[in-house]
Write a protein that holds these residues in place. Structure first.
Motif, PDB file in Angstrom:
ATOM      1  N   PRO A  93     -53.044  15.985 -16.988  1.00 25.65           N
ATOM      2  CA  PRO A  93     -52.427  15.796 -15.669  1.00 25.65           C
ATOM      3  C   PRO A  93     -51.102  16.565 -15.558  1.00 25.65           C
ATOM      4  O   PRO A  93     -50.320  16.612 -16.509  1.00 25.65           O
ATOM      5  N   ASP A  94     -50.878  17.154 -14.407  1.00 24.57           N
ATOM      6  CA  ASP A  94     -49.656  17.936 -14.183  1.00 24.57           C
ATOM      7  C   ASP A  94     -48.402  17.095 -14.406  1.00 24.57           C
ATOM      8  O   ASP A  94     -47.404  17.588 -14.936  1.00 24.57           O
ATOM      9  N   GLN A  95     -48.452  15.834 -13.997  1.00 23.50           N
ATOM     10  CA  GLN A  95     -47.289  14.964 -14.174  1.00 23.50           C
ATOM     11  C   GLN A  95     -46.963  14.785 -15.658  1.00 23.50           C
ATOM     12  O   GLN A  95     -45.797  14.745 -16.047  1.00 23.50           O
ATOM     13  N   GLU A  96     -47.980  14.689 -16.500  1.00 26.82           N
ATOM     14  CA  GLU A  96     -47.791  14.548 -17.953  1.00 26.82           C
ATOM     15  C   GLU A  96     -47.065  15.780 -18.514  1.00 26.82           C
ATOM     16  O   GLU A  96     -46.150  15.663 -19.333  1.00 26.82           O
ATOM     17  N   ILE A  97     -47.432  16.941 -18.022  1.00 32.53           N
ATOM     18  CA  ILE A  97     -46.786  18.178 -18.482  1.00 32.53           C
ATOM     19  C   ILE A  97     -45.352  18.238 -17.971  1.00 32.53           C
ATOM     20  O   ILE A  97     -44.423  18.556 -18.715  1.00 32.53           O
ATOM     21  N   ARG A  98     -45.147  17.896 -16.696  1.00 34.98           N
ATOM     22  CA  ARG A  98     -43.792  17.941 -16.134  1.00 34.98           C
ATOM     23  C   ARG A  98     -42.864  16.942 -16.815  1.00 34.98           C
ATOM     24  O   ARG A  98     -41.675  17.203 -16.986  1.00 34.98           O
ATOM     25  N   ASP A  99     -43.404  15.787 -17.223  1.00 39.19           N
ATOM     26  CA  ASP A  99     -42.576  14.770 -17.867  1.00 39.19           C
ATOM     27  C   ASP A  99     -42.121  15.186 -19.269  1.00 39.19           C
ATOM     28  O   ASP A  99     -41.039  14.789 -19.710  1.00 39.19           O
ATOM     29  N   LYS A 100     -42.918  15.960 -19.970  1.00 38.24           N
ATOM     30  CA  LYS A 100     -42.625  16.237 -21.378  1.00 38.24           C
ATOM     31  C   LYS A 100     -42.211  17.675 -21.678  1.00 38.24           C
ATOM     32  O   LYS A 100     -41.673  17.950 -22.744  1.00 38.24           O
ATOM     33  N   PHE A 101     -42.445  18.587 -20.746  1.00 38.30           N
ATOM     34  CA  PHE A 101     -42.120  19.997 -20.998  1.00 38.30           C
ATOM     35  C   PHE A 101     -41.232  20.545 -19.912  1.00 38.30           C
ATOM     36  O   PHE A 101     -41.334  20.127 -18.764  1.00 38.30           O
ATOM     37  N   PRO A 102     -40.353  21.475 -20.257  1.00 36.43           N
ATOM     38  CA  PRO A 102     -40.163  22.035 -21.595  1.00 36.43           C
ATOM     39  C   PRO A 102     -39.486  21.034 -22.527  1.00 36.43           C
ATOM     40  O   PRO A 102     -38.592  20.302 -22.119  1.00 36.43           O
ATOM     41  N   MET A 103     -39.943  21.016 -23.767  1.00 29.09           N
ATOM     42  CA  MET A 103     -39.330  20.159 -24.791  1.00 29.09           C
ATOM     43  C   MET A 103     -38.089  20.853 -25.314  1.00 29.09           C
ATOM     44  O   MET A 103     -38.138  22.036 -25.652  1.00 29.09           O
ATOM     45  N   GLU A 104     -37.019  20.121 -25.411  1.00 28.27           N
ATOM     46  CA  GLU A 104     -35.779  20.720 -25.896  1.00 28.27           C
ATOM     47  C   GLU A 104     -35.908  21.149 -27.350  1.00 28.27           C
ATOM     48  O   GLU A 104     -35.543  22.265 -27.704  1.00 28.27           O
TER      49      GLU A 104
END
Length: 148
Positions: A93-104
């Motif tokens: 899901p796009d939201q899953e990607i937006r929540d975790k990436f970019p990873m610092e």
């Protein structure tokens, strides 16, 4: 002209010194390729200490639960880790990607799990492009394929 005992001892000492010098030179000459190899190996190891190695795989947790695991198996921390889907993303899901990436930061041996939605029409293979920065380079890229 007759050689005295001290002259003979001096001549033997000179021959031993010359033989020792020649053997030392020969030994050192043979060590040069080994030293070059050792230096290259040390340089390669030092370079590997600066590199992160980011990967991705699909993990099945149960009958119908899947996760995409993004991991770092390199020896250095990865910074600004990003994931892209060059073709299309029908898995995460796009939201899953937006929540975790970019990873610092993604440290050595660390990972992050992303929820994957798998259904009957989900393609079995997904191309992903992983991007990150590390101590070796600020722009690393690695294509990978997630396979169900």
């Amino acid at each position: 002209m007759m050689m005295e005992f001290s002259d003979i001892i001096s001549l033997i000492a000179l021959l031993i010194a010359a033989l020792s010098l020649g053997m030392n030179f020969w030994f050192n000459w043979r060590q040069i390729p080994l030293l070059r190899h050792s230096l290259k190996k040390s340089q390669a190891e030092a370079l590997e200490e600066k590199k992160a190695d980011i990967g991705a795989k699909v993990v099945k947790l149960g009958n119908s639960k899947y996760r995409v695991k993004i991991f770092n198996r390199g020896k250095a921390a990865a910074r600004n880790v990003q994931i892209e889907f060059p073709d299309s993303n029908g898995l995460i899901p796009d939201q899953e990607i937006r929540d975790k990436f970019p990873m610092e930061v993604l440290e050595q041996h660390d990972s992050v799990d992303l929820i994957a939605h798998v259904h009957m029409r989900t393609p079995r293979k997904h191309a992903v492009l992983l991007k990150w920065a590390d101590d070796h380079s600020d722009s690393n890229e690695k294509p990978s394929y997630l396979t169900l």
